[in-house]
Scaffold this motif. Structure first.
Motif, mmCIF file in Angstrom:
data_model
loop_
_atom_site.group_PDB
_atom_site.id
_atom_site.type_symbol
_atom_site.label_atom_id
_atom_site.label_comp_id
_atom_site.label_asym_id
_atom_site.label_seq_id
_atom_site.Cartn_x
_atom_site.Cartn_y
_atom_site.Cartn_z
ATOM 1 N N THR A 88 2.696 0.420 -12.589
ATOM 2 C CA THR A 88 0.986 0.514 -12.455
ATOM 3 C C THR A 88 0.718 0.033 -10.774
ATOM 4 O O THR A 88 -0.159 0.534 -10.254
ATOM 5 N N ALA A 89 1.079 -1.366 -10.505
ATOM 6 C CA ALA A 89 0.698 -1.869 -9.283
ATOM 7 C C ALA A 89 1.232 -0.931 -8.310
ATOM 8 O O ALA A 89 0.400 -0.568 -7.227
ATOM 9 N N GLY A 90 2.520 -0.469 -8.468
ATOM 10 C CA GLY A 90 3.047 0.370 -7.330
ATOM 11 C C GLY A 90 2.335 1.790 -7.084
ATOM 12 O O GLY A 90 2.110 2.324 -6.049
ATOM 13 N N GLY A 91 2.067 2.123 -8.333
ATOM 14 C CA GLY A 91 1.165 3.441 -8.356
ATOM 15 C C GLY A 91 -0.008 3.408 -7.667
ATOM 16 O O GLY A 91 -0.563 4.385 -7.004
ATOM 17 N N LEU A 92 -0.771 2.364 -7.925
ATOM 18 C CA LEU A 92 -2.136 2.075 -7.170
ATOM 19 C C LEU A 92 -1.932 1.747 -5.913
ATOM 20 O O LEU A 92 -2.907 2.352 -5.073
ATOM 21 N N LEU A 125 0.268 3.530 -4.167
ATOM 22 C CA LEU A 125 0.382 4.905 -3.344
ATOM 23 C C LEU A 125 -0.619 5.771 -3.803
ATOM 24 O O LEU A 125 -0.854 6.706 -2.880
ATOM 25 N N LEU A 126 -1.870 5.287 -4.596
ATOM 26 C CA LEU A 126 -2.864 6.381 -4.770
ATOM 27 C C LEU A 126 -3.578 6.890 -3.550
ATOM 28 O O LEU A 126 -4.016 8.011 -3.408
ATOM 29 N N VAL A 127 -4.176 6.021 -2.866
ATOM 30 C CA VAL A 127 -5.013 6.145 -1.798
ATOM 31 C C VAL A 127 -4.068 6.882 -0.504
ATOM 32 O O VAL A 127 -4.674 8.095 0.032
ATOM 33 N N PRO A 128 -2.821 6.379 -0.221
ATOM 34 C CA PRO A 128 -2.158 7.095 1.015
ATOM 35 C C PRO A 128 -1.712 8.492 0.448
ATOM 36 O O PRO A 128 -1.832 9.444 1.416
ATOM 37 N N THR A 129 -1.487 8.664 -0.960
ATOM 38 C CA THR A 129 -1.209 10.236 -1.369
ATOM 39 C C THR A 129 -2.444 11.059 -1.340
ATOM 40 O O THR A 129 -2.294 12.122 -0.860
ATOM 41 N N GLY A 170 5.520 0.699 -4.377
ATOM 42 C CA GLY A 170 4.460 1.120 -3.431
ATOM 43 C C GLY A 170 4.925 0.989 -2.104
ATOM 44 O O GLY A 170 4.607 2.034 -1.247
ATOM 45 N N ALA A 171 5.848 0.048 -1.471
ATOM 46 C CA ALA A 171 6.298 0.302 -0.162
ATOM 47 C C ALA A 171 7.531 1.205 0.015
ATOM 48 O O ALA A 171 7.826 1.674 0.737
ATOM 49 N N PHE A 172 8.426 0.975 -1.038
ATOM 50 C CA PHE A 172 10.067 1.502 -1.012
ATOM 51 C C PHE A 172 9.572 3.051 -1.088
ATOM 52 O O PHE A 172 10.406 3.694 -0.218
ATOM 53 N N PHE A 173 8.831 3.421 -1.789
ATOM 54 C CA PHE A 173 8.753 5.044 -1.912
ATOM 55 C C PHE A 173 8.224 5.892 -0.458
ATOM 56 O O PHE A 173 9.022 6.590 -0.228
ATOM 57 N N PRO A 174 7.312 5.209 -0.081
ATOM 58 C CA PRO A 174 6.779 5.993 1.317
ATOM 59 C C PRO A 174 7.954 5.804 2.448
ATOM 60 O O PRO A 174 8.030 6.753 3.112
ATOM 61 N N LEU A 175 8.413 4.410 2.507
ATOM 62 C CA LEU A 175 9.486 4.428 3.416
ATOM 63 C C LEU A 175 10.653 4.865 3.178
ATOM 64 O O LEU A 175 11.458 5.779 4.261
ATOM 65 N N HIS A 210 5.600 17.491 -0.878
ATOM 66 C CA HIS A 210 4.593 16.630 -1.589
ATOM 67 C C HIS A 210 5.449 15.408 -2.261
ATOM 68 O O HIS A 210 5.393 15.116 -3.431
ATOM 69 N N PRO A 211 6.228 14.874 -1.223
ATOM 70 C CA PRO A 211 7.028 13.732 -1.836
ATOM 71 C C PRO A 211 6.168 12.385 -2.172
ATOM 72 O O PRO A 211 6.513 11.936 -3.074
ATOM 73 N N MET A 212 5.224 12.114 -1.554
ATOM 74 C CA MET A 212 4.319 11.048 -1.862
ATOM 75 C C MET A 212 3.876 11.141 -3.445
ATOM 76 O O MET A 212 3.338 10.397 -4.197
#
Length: 300
Positions: free
Chosen positions: A181-185, A187-191, A72-77, A31-33
Motif C-alpha cells: 500500500t505504501a509503495g503503491g501510494l 507510485l500513484l502521483v508519478p503514474t 515505490g522507488a524500486f519499480f520506477p528505477l 505503461h510500465p508505471m
C-alpha cells in the motif's frame, strides 16, 4: 540451512521472473508505471481488507520507508533502467543486489562480512550476465545509474526489513499489505502525471494485471517477507537470482527463444551460486591443527 523455508521463499523471485513475459505479452505497451501501480496498490489494499491489521506507532513511518524502498522507488528505477538499457544489461545490474546486501548487512545489521556469500554473489552476477547479455548490449550512464540505484533501494529495503522484523501478532499478509500500500501510494502521483490509465484494456490485459497484483504482488511479497524473517538476509537476497533465470526459461518455453551453450553455462553458474549461497561454511577451530599434532606424536 532450513531447506523447506528456503524453497518456499524462492517461490517469490520465481514468480517475479514471469513479470517480463506477462508485461510483454498481455499488457498495453508504454505503461510500465501503471503496471507497477496495479501490482502494488490493489494488492496492498486487499491485504489490509482481509487482515484488518493496520500499523501502530513507529510502524506507520517504518512501513512507509520500507514500502518506498522495496516498491515505490524500486519499480520506477527498474523501469527507467529497462527503457535506457537492453533488458540483459538491466537484469545483470539487478543481479548485483546480493552483493549490495552483503555490505549493507555489515553497516545496518552489524554482521561480519560473509566472504563466502559475497564470492557467490559475484559468481551469480557473472552467470546471469552470460544468460541474458547479448552482443548488442549497449551502455548508457543514466540507465546504469538507475539499475544500480534500483538494486540498492531494494537491497536497503530488504536489509531494513530484516533489522526491524515484524511486529508481534501481525500476520505476514498484513505486513506485506502495509508495504504494498505504501509503495503503491508513492507510485500513484508519478503514474498519474507521466502515464495515466491506458486505453482499451482487454480481457488479456485484465488477466495480466490480476496475475501481477494477486500472485506477483500479494502472494509473492507475503512469502518473501515471511521467509526473510527466518533466513539470513544475504542468503535470501541470492534467491533473487531466480528472477532473470525464470524469465529466460519462460522465454524459451513460451516464446520459442533458444538458449545457446554459453547461456546454458551461465544458467548453471547462477544456479550454483544461488544454492551455494544458502550454505553457511563451518569455521575451522583454531586449536584443531595443534590437537592433531599432539595426537600424531602420541601414536608415533
Amino acid at each position: 540451512m532450513n531447506a523447506k523455508t528456503t524453497a518456499i521463499t524462492a517461490l517469490a523471485p520465481a514468480v517475479w521472473g514471469t513479470t517480463y513475459l506477462v508485461t510483454s505479452q498481455l499488457l498495453p505497451a508504454g505503461h510500465p508505471m501503471f503496471a507497477g501501480l496495479m501490482r502494488a496498490l490493489p494488492a496492498g489494499l486487499a491485504a489490509l481488507a482481509i487482515t484488518r491489521q493496520l500499523p501502530r506507532g513507529v510502524w506507520w513511518w517504518r512501513a512507509l520507508v520500507l514500502g518506498a524502498l522495496n516498491i515505490g522507488a524500486f519499480f520506477p528505477l527498474l523501469f527507467l533502467a529497462a527503457e535506457r538499457l537492453p533488458g540483459g544489461v538491466a537484469a545483470t545490474l539487478g543481479a548485483t543486489q546480493p552483493i549490495i546486501v552483503a555490505f549493507l548487512a555489515v553497516a545496518v545489521l552489524g554482521e561480519r562480512l560473509s566472504g563466502w556469500r559475497l564470492a557467490w554473489g559475484l559468481v551469480g552476477v557473472a552467470g546471469v550476465g552470460l544468460v541474458v547479455l547479448g552482443p548488442a548490449a549497449a551502455l548508457d550512464a543514466t540507465g546504469i545509474m538507475a539499475g544500480l540505484a534500483g538494486a540498492g533501494a531494494m537491497g536497503l529495503g530488504v536489509t531494513l526489513t530484516k533489522r526491524w522484523g515484524r511486529p508481534e501478532g501481525i500476520k505476514p499478509m498484513a505486513y506485506a499489505g502495509w508495504q504494498l500500500t505504501a509503495g503503491g501510494l508513492v507510485l500513484l502521483v508519478p503514474t498519474a502525471v507521466t502515464e495515466g490509465v491506458p486505453g482499451g484494456v482487454d480481457a488479456a490485459a485484465a488477466a495480466g494485471y490480476l496475475w501481477l497484483g494477486l500472485v506477483g504482488g500479494l502472494l509473492a511479497y507475503t512469502i518473501w517477507f515471511s521467509g526473510l524473517r527466518k533466513l539470513p538476509v544475504t542468503a535470501t537476497a541470492l534467491l533473487g537470482l531466480l528472477s532473470p533465470l525464470v524469465a529466460a526459461t519462460a522465454g524459451a518455453l513460451v516464446l520459442g527463444q533458444t538458449l545457446s551453450t554459453t547461456q546454458l553455462a551461465g544458467f548453471g553458474l547462477a544456479l550454483a551460486a544461488l544454492l551455494a549461497g544458502q550454505l553457511t561454511p563451518q569455521p575451522r577451530r583454531q586449536g584443531e591443527p595443534r590437537r592433531r599434532q599432539r595426537l600424531a606424536r602420541r601414536t608415533a
